[in-house]
Motif scaffolding. Structure first.
Motif: not given
Length: 386
Positions: A122, A129, A131, A138, A142-143, A146
């Motif tokens: 994070t 952002e 990546t 990336k 993201e996984s 989330n």
């Protein structure tokens, strides 16, 4: 700077996340939790053999602890000589003092690496952002972002302070993390105490020193308390790692200690069996070259040990209780010697009563009154007749 630690840790985590992501989905918090747990198991599995060597080394050190105390007492004023003598003892017993510290030293880089990798999901030190994160692309980043465990991200902590590129990237108290973090902190603290308690219980009281007593207090109380207090600074994923690590350690200690105890019992049983096979059994014939033990017969010695006791046996039915064997033989010898020269001239008694009368008269002449004895007059007369 520590990329040689971060990349291996992130690679193992990436592999397990791919495995469990196929089952639960890559964005599932369960897949990430299991990936962290099996990352812990993988690292501890690699360090299993060093852990066994650590236990054996500690056991050997406890066995020759009295010798160490003697050396410390003898060279209390000469630290250099004391260190040399200690090295000699360790070399003689085949003990490596660093072997007992190796598993703990190997866990520290893994702890630091996992903490950094989880936080970097994070945080972007260059801004913008995120990546990628070492082995994660990336999609992997993201996984992780989330994935929520009871509504909390695995990288969040109760109090998060991260200094990157000279500025605070994320700081402050996140109390929404407390309902998930505090139970994990309590369980991890209890597991740390139980692991230390199980290890301390294996120590030999005879080998206790001031240093070991101090270390026992640290591992039993200070370390668990530190997890409980400073766990607020750990992300959720790191608390899961700590809990899994202590759970593995507790299970591993039980297995290894049980195995070592069985080995020691087997060695003791073999030593006893060997000692019993060497010693001769009761009633067993002595081996070749071994002198037989001669047992003395006390019953045979009772008659010979008493002085003045006659060796002749009493004839049963003797009216006077005299030894009949020697007197009878003497009587026969004397009578035979007296009768042989008079065998032709001596008249035979006509009846048993006449023989009895003659024997009584002979005994009366001797004055002994004992039947079977030959009078002196008979012997003299016999000599004159010759």
């Amino acid at each position: 700077m520590l990329d040689f630690i971060y990349y291996p840790v992130s690679f193992i985590l990436w592999c397990w996340h791919k495995v469990f992501g196929l089952v639960f989905g890559e964005a599932s918090a369960v897949a990430w939790v299991l990936a962290i747990i099996f990352l812990t198991f993988t690292v501890r599995g690699i360090m299993f053999k060093p852990f066994v060597n650590q236990v054996r080394s500690m056991k050997k050190m406890q066995d020759f602890a009295p010798e160490i105390k003697k050396v410390q007492k003898k060279y209390a004023n000469d630290k250099q000589r004391q260190a040399l003598e200690m090295q000699k003892l360790q070399k003689e017993h085949g003990v490596n003092p660093l072997g007992s510290c190796l598993p703990m030293l190997l866990q520290i880089p893994v702890f630091i690496g996992l903490n950094h990798v989880l936080r970097m999901f994070t945080v972007n030190p260059n801004g913008g952002e995120k990546t990628e994160n070492y082995f994660f692309d990336k999609g992997g980043v993201e996984s992780y972002v989330n994935a929520k465990l009871f509504g909390v991200n695995l990288g969040d902590a109760i109090h998060n302070t991260q200094i990157l590129a000279g500025e605070a990237a994320s700081s402050g108290w996140h109390w929404y993390v407390a309902p998930v973090a505090i139970p994990l902190m309590i369980v991890a603290s209890i597991a740390t105490h139980l692991t230390a308690r199980h290890s301390v219980a294996r120590q030999n009281p005879a080998s206790a020193t001031q240093q070991t007593a101090m270390m026992n207090k640290l591992t039993l109380y200070i370390f668990p308390l530190g997890v409980l207090v400073f766990g607020a600074l750990f992300p959720i994923g790191l608390l899961i790692y700590w809990l899994a690590n202590n759970g593995w350690t507790l299970m591993q200690q039980r297995l290894v200690y049980t195995k070592i105890d069985k080995e020691e019992e087997k060695k003791k049983a073999e030593a006893i069996e060997k000692r019993n096979t060497v010693a001769p059994k009761v009633g067993q014939k002595p081996k070749v070259g071994q002198k037989p033990v001669q047992k003395k017969n006390p019953a045979a010695q009772t008659g010979a040990d008493k002085p003045g006791q006659s060796q002749a046996k009493k004839k049963p039915g003797s009216p006077h209780g005299f030894a009949q064997g020697s007197s009878t033989a003497a009587g026969k010898k004397g009578s035979g010697a007296a009768k042989k020269p008079n065998s032709a001239s001596a008249p035979k008694p006509d009846s048993p009563s006449d023989a009895k009368t003659n024997s009584n008269s002979n005994s009366n002449e001797n004055g002994s009154g004992v039947p079977g004895l030959i009078s002196d007059s008979t012997k003299k007369s016999g000599r004159k007749r010759r």
